[in-house]
Design a protein around this motif. Structure first.
Motif, PDB file in Angstrom:
ATOM      1  N   ASN A 206      43.176  40.876  28.742  1.00 27.05           N
ATOM      2  CA  ASN A 206      43.752  39.538  28.926  1.00 27.05           C
ATOM      3  C   ASN A 206      43.509  38.562  27.783  1.00 27.05           C
ATOM      4  OD1 ASN A 206      44.765  40.154  31.542  1.00 27.05           O
ATOM      5  ND2 ASN A 206      42.681  39.995  32.310  1.00 27.05           N
TER       6      ASN A 206
ATOM      7  N   ARG B 104      46.732  36.897  26.365  1.00 27.96           N
ATOM      8  CA  ARG B 104      47.374  36.012  27.350  1.00 27.96           C
ATOM      9  C   ARG B 104      46.612  34.695  27.490  1.00 27.96           C
ATOM     10  NH1 ARG B 104      46.211  34.841  32.277  1.00 27.96           N
ATOM     11  NH2 ARG B 104      44.726  36.530  32.560  1.00 27.96           N
ATOM     12  N   ILE B 105      45.295  34.769  27.588  1.00 26.39           N
ATOM     13  CA  ILE B 105      44.480  33.557  27.740  1.00 26.39           C
ATOM     14  C   ILE B 105      44.550  32.715  26.472  1.00 26.39           C
ATOM     15  CG2 ILE B 105      42.129  32.696  28.052  1.00 26.39           C
ATOM     16  CD1 ILE B 105      41.641  35.270  29.779  1.00 26.39           C
TER      17      ILE B 105
ATOM     18  N   ALA C  86      34.384  34.201  25.801  1.00 31.76           N
ATOM     19  CA  ALA C  86      34.646  33.529  27.074  1.00 31.76           C
ATOM     20  C   ALA C  86      34.389  32.030  26.972  1.00 31.76           C
ATOM     21  CB  ALA C  86      33.802  34.154  28.179  1.00 31.76           C
TER      22      ALA C  86
ATOM     23  N   CYS D 117      36.737  30.614  29.935  1.00 31.49           N
ATOM     24  CA  CYS D 117      37.031  31.562  31.007  1.00 31.49           C
ATOM     25  C   CYS D 117      35.795  32.427  31.237  1.00 31.49           C
ATOM     26  CB  CYS D 117      38.239  32.427  30.638  1.00 31.49           C
ATOM     27  SG  CYS D 117      37.974  33.543  29.241  1.00 31.49           S
ATOM     28  N   THR D 118      35.905  33.372  32.142  1.00 28.99           N
ATOM     29  CA  THR D 118      34.791  34.284  32.390  1.00 28.99           C
ATOM     30  C   THR D 118      35.022  35.602  31.651  1.00 28.99           C
ATOM     31  OG1 THR D 118      35.795  35.360  34.309  1.00 28.99           O
ATOM     32  CG2 THR D 118      34.524  33.328  34.728  1.00 28.99           C
TER      33      THR D 118
ATOM     34  N   ASP E 171      34.872  38.404  33.118  1.00 30.52           N
ATOM     35  CA  ASP E 171      35.752  39.138  34.026  1.00 30.52           C
ATOM     36  C   ASP E 171      37.223  38.806  33.764  1.00 30.52           C
ATOM     37  OD1 ASP E 171      33.660  40.422  35.274  1.00 30.52           O
ATOM     38  OD2 ASP E 171      33.578  39.030  36.961  1.00 30.52           O
ATOM     39  N   ASP E 172      37.517  37.535  33.482  1.00 28.72           N
ATOM     40  CA  ASP E 172      38.888  37.153  33.148  1.00 28.72           C
ATOM     41  C   ASP E 172      39.371  37.908  31.912  1.00 28.72           C
ATOM     42  OD1 ASP E 172      38.965  35.250  35.223  1.00 28.72           O
ATOM     43  OD2 ASP E 172      38.347  33.619  33.874  1.00 28.72           O
ATOM     44  N   LEU E 173      38.500  38.055  30.930  1.00 28.04           N
ATOM     45  CA  LEU E 173      38.869  38.717  29.672  1.00 28.04           C
ATOM     46  C   LEU E 173      39.111  40.208  29.838  1.00 28.04           C
ATOM     47  CD1 LEU E 173      36.336  37.052  27.217  1.00 28.04           C
ATOM     48  CD2 LEU E 173      38.816  36.720  27.260  1.00 28.04           C
TER      49      LEU E 173
ATOM     50  N   GLY F 168      39.644  41.946  32.605  1.00 22.27           N
ATOM     51  CA  GLY F 168      40.564  42.357  33.649  1.00 22.27           C
ATOM     52  C   GLY F 168      39.876  43.022  34.818  1.00 22.27           C
ATOM     53  N   GLU F 169      39.056  42.278  35.503  1.00 18.25           N
ATOM     54  CA  GLU F 169      38.338  42.804  36.658  1.00 18.25           C
ATOM     55  C   GLU F 169      39.316  43.286  37.728  1.00 18.25           C
ATOM     56  OE1 GLU F 169      36.369  40.481  40.121  1.00 18.25           O
ATOM     57  OE2 GLU F 169      34.899  40.635  38.520  1.00 18.25           O
TER      58      GLU F 169
ATOM     59  N   THR G 297      36.280  48.105  35.985  1.00 14.40           N
ATOM     60  CA  THR G 297      36.669  47.330  34.817  1.00 14.40           C
ATOM     61  C   THR G 297      36.952  48.275  33.660  1.00 14.40           C
ATOM     62  OG1 THR G 297      34.390  47.087  34.091  1.00 14.40           O
ATOM     63  CG2 THR G 297      35.278  45.319  35.444  1.00 14.40           C
TER      64      THR G 297
END
Length: 79
Positions: A3, A6-7, A48, A53-54, A56-58, A60-61, A75
């Motif tokens: 991600n 996208r982020i 992050a 962000c976290t 996990d966001d990066l 893709g949890e 993950t």
């Protein structure tokens, strides 16, 4: 990383700007985004933080439930 692009784009940050903030080359950020390479574990919280962000966001949890009803976390650091 799944991600990162996208982020980064959602925040209107260029690869060059993110690279500058992290002290890496633009090519390094491009490799992370394409899945050709992954950041080091110590770099993950820095990325992050810069993207607000976290981790996990990066990465893709993905949460799943097994056939036995067990909750598992899956993950991946690759594309």
């Amino acid at each position: 990383m799944k991600n990162l692009r996208r982020i980064r784009r959602a925040l209107d940050i260029t690869q060059q700007e993110l690279a500058r903030r992290l002290g890496v080359s633009r090519a390094t950020v491009a490799q992370w985004e394409s899945g050709k390479n992954n950041p080091t574990v110590p770099m993950l919280p820095r990325i992050a933080k810069e993207l607000n962000c976290t981790i996990d966001d990066l990465i893709g949890e993905i949460r799943a439930t097994t056939a036995r009803g067990e909750k598992v976390l899956v993950t991946t650091l690759t594309k």
